[in-house]
Scaffold this motif. Structure first.
Motif, short mmCIF file in Angstrom:
data_model
loop_
_atom_site.label_atom_id
_atom_site.label_comp_id
_atom_site.label_asym_id
_atom_site.label_seq_id
_atom_site.Cartn_x
_atom_site.Cartn_y
_atom_site.Cartn_z
N LEU A 73 0.83 -1.12 -0.10
CA LEU A 73 0.00 -0.02 -0.08
C LEU A 73 1.01 1.10 0.21
O LEU A 73 0.75 1.96 -0.75
N ILE A 74 1.82 1.16 0.89
CA ILE A 74 2.68 2.20 0.80
C ILE A 74 3.59 2.61 -0.64
O ILE A 74 3.59 3.88 -0.81
N VAL A 75 3.87 1.54 -1.01
CA VAL A 75 4.89 1.41 -2.31
C VAL A 75 3.84 2.07 -3.29
O VAL A 75 4.36 3.05 -4.10
N LEU A 76 2.64 1.64 -3.61
CA LEU A 76 1.57 1.90 -4.33
C LEU A 76 1.29 3.62 -4.35
O LEU A 76 1.06 4.16 -5.33
N LEU A 77 1.07 3.94 -3.07
CA LEU A 77 0.67 5.34 -2.75
C LEU A 77 1.92 6.31 -3.10
O LEU A 77 1.81 7.55 -3.61
N GLY A 103 -5.81 6.24 -4.20
CA GLY A 103 -6.02 5.64 -3.05
C GLY A 103 -6.67 4.29 -2.92
O GLY A 103 -6.41 3.24 -2.37
N TRP A 104 -7.89 4.43 -3.51
CA TRP A 104 -8.63 3.17 -3.41
C TRP A 104 -8.22 2.08 -4.44
O TRP A 104 -8.31 0.81 -3.96
N ILE A 105 -7.51 2.38 -5.56
CA ILE A 105 -6.84 1.28 -6.28
C ILE A 105 -5.72 0.51 -5.48
O ILE A 105 -5.43 -0.65 -5.52
N ALA A 106 -4.82 1.59 -4.95
CA ALA A 106 -3.81 1.03 -4.06
C ALA A 106 -4.34 0.04 -2.92
O ALA A 106 -3.81 -0.77 -2.87
N ALA A 107 -5.27 0.63 -2.31
CA ALA A 107 -6.01 -0.42 -1.13
C ALA A 107 -6.38 -1.46 -1.74
O ALA A 107 -6.18 -2.73 -1.17
#
Length: 107
Positions: free
Chosen positions: A22-26, A32-36
């Protein structure tokens, strides 16, 4: 030194398997919703693949706790039971009834 219970390790690893992606994608700029969503899918998949042994150990511990031959007894249970048994029964503790009593029928 007392060892840490399996469920703590399992929970911590599951959180890490979600939080790190999640942190890497953000940081990479993914919404945010895609990363989550991607992090949740990755965390679930990775935990099913890599955390099999802790999951089985934890489920065995849960099974053993639920199927004890003798119930778990705390030291003060006998004292509490004796105190409850010795307490006088108050009139308000009687079971409720539907109909009028003899006292209310005269009124």
């Amino acid at each position: 030194m007392k060892s840490v219970p399996v469920w703590i390790w399992y929970t911590a690893l599951r959180i890490l398997l979600f939080a790190v992606p999640l942190i890497v994608l953000l940081i990479a700029g993914v919404p945010g919703w895609i990363a989550a969503l991607v992090a949740a899918l990755f965390g679930l998949s990775a935990s099913l693949i890599f955390l099999r042994r802790p999951r089985e150990s934890m489920s065995g511990d849960l099974y053993a706790a639920r199927h004890r031959e003798t119930p778990l007894v705390h030291d003060d249970d006998a004292e509490e039971d004796a105190a409850i048994d010795a307490a006088p029964v108050r009139p308000s503790a009687r079971a409720p009834h539907d109909g009028p009593t003899a006292e209310t029928a005269r009124d």
